[in-house]
Design a protein around this motif. Structure first.
Motif, PDB file in Angstrom:
ATOM      1  N   LEU A  64     -28.326 -32.831  -0.663  1.00 29.60           N
ATOM      2  CA  LEU A  64     -29.304 -34.018  -0.612  1.00 29.60           C
ATOM      3  C   LEU A  64     -30.749 -35.026  -1.704  1.00 29.60           C
ATOM      4  CD1 LEU A  64     -31.188 -32.554   3.125  1.00 29.60           C
ATOM      5  CD2 LEU A  64     -29.715 -35.024   2.390  1.00 29.60           C
ATOM      6  N   GLU A  65     -30.579 -33.430  -2.878  1.00 23.79           N
ATOM      7  CA  GLU A  65     -30.995 -33.276  -4.287  1.00 23.79           C
ATOM      8  C   GLU A  65     -29.803 -34.721  -5.411  1.00 23.79           C
ATOM      9  OE1 GLU A  65     -33.231 -31.112  -4.953  1.00 23.79           O
ATOM     10  OE2 GLU A  65     -34.479 -30.428  -2.816  1.00 23.79           O
ATOM     11  N   GLU A  66     -28.811 -34.835  -5.615  1.00 21.92           N
ATOM     12  CA  GLU A  66     -27.869 -34.883  -6.619  1.00 21.92           C
ATOM     13  C   GLU A  66     -28.170 -33.875  -7.126  1.00 21.92           C
ATOM     14  OE1 GLU A  66     -27.717 -39.032  -6.907  1.00 21.92           O
ATOM     15  OE2 GLU A  66     -29.157 -39.478  -5.253  1.00 21.92           O
ATOM     16  N   ASP A  67     -28.066 -32.783  -7.012  1.00 22.13           N
ATOM     17  CA  ASP A  67     -27.847 -31.403  -7.782  1.00 22.13           C
ATOM     18  C   ASP A  67     -27.142 -30.443  -8.323  1.00 22.13           C
ATOM     19  OD1 ASP A  67     -29.605 -29.659  -9.402  1.00 22.13           O
ATOM     20  OD2 ASP A  67     -31.026 -28.569  -8.251  1.00 22.13           O
ATOM     21  N   VAL A  68     -26.329 -30.931  -8.634  1.00 22.38           N
ATOM     22  CA  VAL A  68     -25.401 -30.809  -9.313  1.00 22.38           C
ATOM     23  C   VAL A  68     -25.412 -28.960  -9.480  1.00 22.38           C
ATOM     24  CG1 VAL A  68     -22.818 -30.746  -9.646  1.00 22.38           C
ATOM     25  CG2 VAL A  68     -23.990 -32.590  -9.263  1.00 22.38           C
ATOM     26  N   ARG A  69     -26.409 -29.040 -10.951  1.00 20.71           N
ATOM     27  CA  ARG A  69     -26.373 -27.931 -11.310  1.00 20.71           C
ATOM     28  C   ARG A  69     -26.708 -26.104 -10.114  1.00 20.71           C
ATOM     29  NH1 ARG A  69     -31.747 -27.308 -14.405  1.00 20.71           N
ATOM     30  NH2 ARG A  69     -30.625 -28.448 -16.458  1.00 20.71           N
ATOM     31  N   GLN A  70     -27.890 -26.524  -9.121  1.00 22.87           N
ATOM     32  CA  GLN A  70     -27.593 -25.790  -8.025  1.00 22.87           C
ATOM     33  C   GLN A  70     -26.755 -25.675  -7.523  1.00 22.87           C
ATOM     34  OE1 GLN A  70     -30.115 -24.128  -8.287  1.00 22.87           O
ATOM     35  NE2 GLN A  70     -30.139 -22.997  -5.450  1.00 22.87           N
ATOM     36  N   ALA A  71     -26.171 -26.900  -7.087  1.00 16.84           N
ATOM     37  CA  ALA A  71     -24.976 -26.467  -6.307  1.00 16.84           C
ATOM     38  C   ALA A  71     -23.473 -25.357  -7.191  1.00 16.84           C
ATOM     39  CB  ALA A  71     -24.453 -27.888  -5.342  1.00 16.84           C
ATOM     40  N   MET A  72     -24.151 -25.461  -8.143  1.00 13.83           N
ATOM     41  CA  MET A  72     -22.888 -24.877  -9.034  1.00 13.83           C
ATOM     42  C   MET A  72     -23.643 -23.509  -9.057  1.00 13.83           C
ATOM     43  SD  MET A  72     -19.699 -26.518 -10.068  1.00 13.83           S
ATOM     44  CE  MET A  72     -19.397 -25.790 -11.257  1.00 13.83           C
ATOM     45  N   LEU A  73     -24.666 -23.125  -9.262  1.00 12.20           N
ATOM     46  CA  LEU A  73     -25.443 -21.936  -9.260  1.00 12.20           C
ATOM     47  C   LEU A  73     -25.453 -21.473  -7.677  1.00 12.20           C
ATOM     48  CD1 LEU A  73     -28.232 -21.928 -11.479  1.00 12.20           C
ATOM     49  CD2 LEU A  73     -26.295 -21.993 -12.736  1.00 12.20           C
ATOM     50  N   LEU A  74     -25.072 -21.760  -6.877  1.00 12.90           N
ATOM     51  CA  LEU A  74     -25.157 -21.221  -5.606  1.00 12.90           C
ATOM     52  C   LEU A  74     -23.392 -20.723  -5.251  1.00 12.90           C
ATOM     53  CD1 LEU A  74     -27.716 -23.551  -3.609  1.00 12.90           C
ATOM     54  CD2 LEU A  74     -27.545 -20.983  -3.779  1.00 12.90           C
ATOM     55  N   VAL A  75     -22.717 -21.280  -5.781  1.00 14.01           N
ATOM     56  CA  VAL A  75     -21.171 -21.373  -5.258  1.00 14.01           C
ATOM     57  C   VAL A  75     -20.793 -20.147  -6.488  1.00 14.01           C
ATOM     58  CG1 VAL A  75     -18.637 -21.797  -5.906  1.00 14.01           C
ATOM     59  CG2 VAL A  75     -20.590 -23.945  -5.905  1.00 14.01           C
ATOM     60  N   ASP A  76     -21.422 -19.705  -8.136  1.00 13.61           N
ATOM     61  CA  ASP A  76     -21.354 -18.589  -8.819  1.00 13.61           C
ATOM     62  C   ASP A  76     -22.257 -17.645  -7.492  1.00 13.61           C
ATOM     63  OD1 ASP A  76     -21.080 -17.553 -11.332  1.00 13.61           O
ATOM     64  OD2 ASP A  76     -22.879 -16.548 -11.274  1.00 13.61           O
ATOM     65  N   GLU A  77     -23.494 -17.419  -7.307  1.00 17.11           N
ATOM     66  CA  GLU A  77     -23.418 -16.547  -6.406  1.00 17.11           C
ATOM     67  C   GLU A  77     -23.077 -15.957  -5.503  1.00 17.11           C
ATOM     68  OE1 GLU A  77     -28.157 -15.780  -4.802  1.00 17.11           O
ATOM     69  OE2 GLU A  77     -27.615 -17.467  -5.592  1.00 17.11           O
ATOM     70  N   VAL A  78     -22.466 -16.882  -4.827  1.00 24.98           N
ATOM     71  CA  VAL A  78     -21.931 -16.505  -3.711  1.00 24.98           C
ATOM     72  C   VAL A  78     -20.474 -15.648  -3.703  1.00 24.98           C
ATOM     73  CG1 VAL A  78     -20.630 -17.527  -1.314  1.00 24.98           C
ATOM     74  CG2 VAL A  78     -22.551 -18.170  -1.910  1.00 24.98           C
ATOM     75  N   LEU A  79     -19.688 -15.982  -5.077  1.00 24.21           N
ATOM     76  CA  LEU A  79     -18.605 -15.520  -5.253  1.00 24.21           C
ATOM     77  C   LEU A  79     -18.944 -14.031  -6.312  1.00 24.21           C
ATOM     78  CD1 LEU A  79     -16.226 -18.864  -6.654  1.00 24.21           C
ATOM     79  CD2 LEU A  79     -16.958 -18.030  -4.187  1.00 24.21           C
ATOM     80  N   GLN A  80     -20.004 -13.701  -7.017  1.00 30.80           N
ATOM     81  CA  GLN A  80     -20.049 -13.053  -7.369  1.00 30.80           C
ATOM     82  C   GLN A  80     -20.627 -12.007  -6.207  1.00 30.80           C
ATOM     83  OE1 GLN A  80     -20.256 -12.012 -10.891  1.00 30.80           O
ATOM     84  NE2 GLN A  80     -20.167 -13.580 -10.838  1.00 30.80           N
ATOM     85  N   ARG A  81     -21.476 -12.175  -4.869  1.00 35.60           N
ATOM     86  CA  ARG A  81     -21.467 -11.397  -4.148  1.00 35.60           C
ATOM     87  C   ARG A  81     -20.147 -10.802  -3.237  1.00 35.60           C
ATOM     88  NH1 ARG A  81     -26.187 -12.770   0.101  1.00 35.60           N
ATOM     89  NH2 ARG A  81     -24.891 -10.220   1.316  1.00 35.60           N
ATOM     90  N   GLY A  82     -19.148 -11.306  -3.626  1.00 35.01           N
ATOM     91  CA  GLY A  82     -17.865 -11.170  -3.051  1.00 35.01           C
ATOM     92  C   GLY A  82     -17.203 -11.775  -1.946  1.00 35.01           C
ATOM     93  N   PHE A  83     -18.006 -13.409  -2.010  1.00 35.72           N
ATOM     94  CA  PHE A  83     -17.451 -13.842  -1.106  1.00 35.72           C
ATOM     95  C   PHE A  83     -16.330 -14.745  -2.060  1.00 35.72           C
ATOM     96  CE2 PHE A  83     -21.514 -12.728   0.372  1.00 35.72           C
ATOM     97  CZ  PHE A  83     -21.010 -12.385   1.445  1.00 35.72           C
ATOM     98  N   ASP A  84     -15.200 -15.031  -0.529  1.00 34.40           N
ATOM     99  CA  ASP A  84     -14.012 -15.833  -0.819  1.00 34.40           C
ATOM    100  C   ASP A  84     -14.569 -16.930  -0.670  1.00 34.40           C
ATOM    101  OD1 ASP A  84     -12.229 -13.342  -2.083  1.00 34.40           O
ATOM    102  OD2 ASP A  84     -11.578 -13.271   0.195  1.00 34.40           O
ATOM    103  N   PRO A  85     -13.834 -18.636  -1.090  1.00 32.75           N
ATOM    104  CA  PRO A  85     -14.018 -19.676  -1.938  1.00 32.75           C
ATOM    105  C   PRO A  85     -13.779 -20.352  -0.337  1.00 32.75           C
ATOM    106  CG  PRO A  85     -13.351 -18.894  -3.728  1.00 32.75           C
ATOM    107  CD  PRO A  85     -13.614 -17.728  -3.197  1.00 32.75           C
ATOM    108  N   ASP A  86     -12.726 -19.524   0.891  1.00 30.74           N
ATOM    109  CA  ASP A  86     -12.827 -20.009   1.875  1.00 30.74           C
ATOM    110  C   ASP A  86     -13.753 -19.597   2.831  1.00 30.74           C
ATOM    111  OD1 ASP A  86     -12.033 -17.336   1.871  1.00 30.74           O
ATOM    112  OD2 ASP A  86     -10.797 -17.491   3.498  1.00 30.74           O
ATOM    113  N   VAL A  87     -14.573 -18.989   2.734  1.00 32.94           N
ATOM    114  CA  VAL A  87     -15.699 -18.259   3.226  1.00 32.94           C
ATOM    115  C   VAL A  87     -17.107 -19.235   3.294  1.00 32.94           C
ATOM    116  CG1 VAL A  87     -17.496 -16.652   3.478  1.00 32.94           C
ATOM    117  CG2 VAL A  87     -15.500 -15.832   3.650  1.00 32.94           C
ATOM    118  N   LEU A  88     -16.899 -19.447   2.040  1.00 28.94           N
ATOM    119  CA  LEU A  88     -17.487 -20.436   1.164  1.00 28.94           C
ATOM    120  C   LEU A  88     -17.392 -21.984   2.022  1.00 28.94           C
ATOM    121  CD1 LEU A  88     -19.379 -21.601   0.164  1.00 28.94           C
ATOM    122  CD2 LEU A  88     -18.526 -22.139  -2.158  1.00 28.94           C
ATOM    123  N   ILE A  89     -16.453 -21.841   1.970  1.00 24.82           N
ATOM    124  CA  ILE A  89     -15.725 -24.086   3.027  1.00 24.82           C
ATOM    125  C   ILE A  89     -16.071 -24.057   3.857  1.00 24.82           C
ATOM    126  CG2 ILE A  89     -14.123 -25.390   2.937  1.00 24.82           C
ATOM    127  CD1 ILE A  89     -13.306 -24.369  -0.249  1.00 24.82           C
TER     128      ILE A  89
END
Length: 203
Positions: A64-89
């Motif tokens: 909603l805030e068009e915050d690409v940086r925050q979204a990318m950091l959240l992706v990294d945090e989720v993957l670092q926690r061991g979750f696969d991209p399909d779980v995220l999507i």
């Protein structure tokens, strides 16, 4: 059985079981043996390796805030926690679907979760437009379908959130226009209001 429970914990077990009572009972017993006489939401997250709702509320805020940086950091945090991209999507798809359901009181019966969680979705849904949510869901669905063919699944997930953030500008504009009269919308889309002819100069 005189257990102290969080309502969210029970809903999470039910959702993870996906309609299989035997699986739900098995999960319940396993978590109870770990947590004792108190069944807590955090215990269920840890034992079932489920991604917390909070992440998806944060993703929606970033979109909603068009915050690409925050979204990318959240992706990294989720993957670092061991979750696969399909779980995220898959989680993003479920979150956007719940936002759409929570946006209309007539669809409350389609929401599966506690009352507190539904109210939280309803609050975030106020910032979204129907057309915006539809567009987001379409992007996530397309990404989910194509994930199986992606060689770099991390990049695939990152491209998705970037697209969602760029789509946010249109989403926010549509949401702000929902209660503007049609005549005013047409005027805004055509540009500024008509310019009055200049007054004649006084000789």
């Amino acid at each position: 059985e005189h257990l102290g429970t969080d309502e969210e914990a029970l809903y999470l077990i039910a959702q993870k079981a996906d309609g299989a009572m035997r699986d739900a009972l098995s999960m319940f017993d396993r978590i109870r043996s770990f947590s004792g006489n108190a069944l807590r939401y955090t215990d269920v997250l840890e034992n079932l390796n489920v991604l917390d709702y909070d992440y998806f509320f944060k993703f929606a805020d970033a979109i909603l805030e068009e915050d690409v940086r925050q979204a990318m950091l959240l992706v990294d945090e989720v993957l670092q926690r061991g979750f696969d991209p399909d779980v995220l999507i898959e989680g993003l798809a479920g979150h956007l679907r719940n936002l759409m359901v929570a946006k209309d009181p007539a669809m409350f019966a389609l929401f599966s979760g506690s009352e507190n969680l539904r109210l939280r979705y309803a609050e975030q849904a106020k910032a979204c437009s129907w057309s915006g949510l539809t567009g987001w869901l379409d992007l996530v669905h397309e990404s989910d379908v194509n994930l199986v063919r992606a060689r770099n699944k991390r990049l695939h997930a990152e491209i998705l959130v970037i697209k969602l953030c760029h789509a946010g500008r249109k989403t926010t504009r549509n949401a702000s226009e929902e209660h503007i009269p049609v005549e005013k919308k047409n005027e805004l889309r055509q540009g500024s209001s008509p310019i009055s002819p200049p007054e004649p100069e006084t000789p």
